[in-house]
Design an enzyme around this catalytic site. Structure first.
Site, PDB file in Angstrom:
ATOM      1  CG  ASP A  11      33.086  30.264  33.362  1.00  0.00           C
ATOM      2  OD1 ASP A  11      33.285  31.467  33.081  1.00  0.00           O
ATOM      3  OD2 ASP A  11      33.911  29.570  33.975  1.00  0.00           O
ATOM      4  CG  ASP A 130      42.189  32.476  29.427  1.00  0.00           C
ATOM      5  OD1 ASP A 130      41.823  33.230  30.348  1.00  0.00           O
ATOM      6  OD2 ASP A 130      41.406  32.039  28.564  1.00  0.00           O
TER       7      ASP A 130
END
Length: 279
Positions: A11, A130
Site C-alpha cells: 500500500d 472492499d
C-alpha cells in the site's frame, strides 16, 4: 490441484509503503522498490501494488514508482489505485505491470470492466472488492445514473438486510455503497473480470484473521480466482483463508512488511499442512 499463491501487498502513499487499520492511521513501512526486491528474493508468487489514496485524491497512480518496481522485479505485478480510463490501463501495462486492480471506477461505470476485458483480456483485469458487513443504519448517496440500468438492478442492496450481508466501499474505504458484495462479484464476473481481490473492511489491519464467511461465500459464488485480503496476523490465518475460505490466494501486508514472517516461512508452513504451494 493448482498451487495456492502467497501475495504481499504494498500500500503506497506519497511514494512510501504504508500500513494502517481499515485504511487509516497509516504508518511508514519503507521504500516500495526495496520491499518488492525483498519479496522477489523470498519467493513471493505475485506482488500487489496499491496507490491507496489515488481515487480519493482524484489523481493518477504514480507511474514512475511502478516503473522502478517493475524494472527489478520478475514476479507478476498487479497495480491499482486511480484507474479511470483504458489509457490508464495501457500506461500501467506499458510501465511493466501484468494486471490492474479496479474498484472505484468499476462502481461508477460497471461496463468499464467489459470494455477493459475486451481491450486487454480478462486475465489482466482484477476487480477489487472492499466489503463490509451491513448495518441497518448505513446510508448512501444513490444518485449515480447506472442505478437506472435494468441489467444492474440485482446488485442493489435493500435495507434492512436479511441475514449476514456485505456491502462494498470505494475510494480507499472512504465511501460506502448500498451494493450487495456477493451479487456484485457475480456481476463483475459476467462483465469480464478475471480475478477478485477481496478485502474485508472489518478485518483490514486488525491481524485477527480473514473474514472467512465472506471469503468462502464469494469463492463459492464465482468461478474465477479469489484473493483473500484483510486481517492476516499469523500463518494459521493464511491456512484458514486458503482452506476454510476456499481462496485461491492470500494477501498479507504487515506480517511481511514488519518481518514477523517471511514468505518462505509461510510457504513451508502451508506445505507441511498439505496446502499445495510453490517453493
Amino acid at each position: 490441484m493448482l498451487a495456492k499463491r502467497i501475495i504481499p501487498c504494498l500500500d503506497v502513499k506519497d511514494g512510501r509503503v504504508v500500513k494502517g487499520v481499515s485504511f487509516v492511521n497509516l504508518r511508514d513501512a519503507g521504500d516500495p522498490v526495496e520491499n518488492a526486491l525483498f519479496y522477489d528474493k523470498q519467493g513471493a508468487d505475485e506482488l500487489i501494488f496499491l496507490d491507496i489514496t489515488a481515487s480519493h485524491e482524484k489523481r493518477k497512480i504514480i507511474l514512475d514508482v511502478v516503473e522502478k518496481t517493475a524494472e527489478d522485479v520478475f514476479m507478476p505485478l498487479t497495480v491499482g489505485g486511480g484507474i479511470k480510463t483504458l489509457d490508464d490501463i495501457r500506461d500501467l501495462l506499458k510501465a511493466g505491470c501484468d494486471k490492474v486492480s479496479i474498484n472505484t471506477t468499476a462502481v461508477k461505470d460497471p461496463h468499464f470492466i467489459s470494455r477493459a476485458a475486451e481491450k486487454f483480456g480478462s486475465q489482466c483485469i482484477v476487480v477489487a472488492i472492499d466489503a463490509k458487513r451491513v448495518a441497518d443504519n448505513m446510508s448512501d448517496a444513490t444518485g449515480e445514473a447506472w442505478f437506472d440500468d435494468p441489467s444492474l438492478k440485482d446488485v442493489i442492496l435493500e435495507l434492512p438486510a436479511r441475514g449476514l450481508t456485505w456491502a462494498i466501499s470505494t475510494h480507499g474505504g472512504r465511501k460506502m455503497k448500498l451494493i450487495n458484495a456477493v451479487a456484485w462479484a457475480k456481476k463483475m464476473e459476467e462483465l469480464g473480470a478475471g480475478e477478485f481481490m477481496l478485502t474485508s473492511m472489518d478485518k483490514d489491519g486488525t491481524k485477527d484473521g480473514y473474514d472467512i464467511e465472506l471469503t468462502r461465500t464469494i469463492s463459492e459464488t464465482v468461478s474465477i480466482p479469489v484473493i483473500a485480503s484483510g486481517g492476516a496476523g499469523n500463518l494459521e490465518h493464511l491456512y484458514s483463508g486458503l482452506v476454510d475460505g476456499k481462496a485461491d490466494a492470500v494477501l498479507a501486508a504487515s506480517i511481511f512488511h514488519f518481518r514477523e514472517y517471511t514468505v518462505r516461512e509461510a510457504k513451508v508452513f502451508l506445505r507441511a499442512k498439505g496446502v499445495p504451494v510453490r517453493l
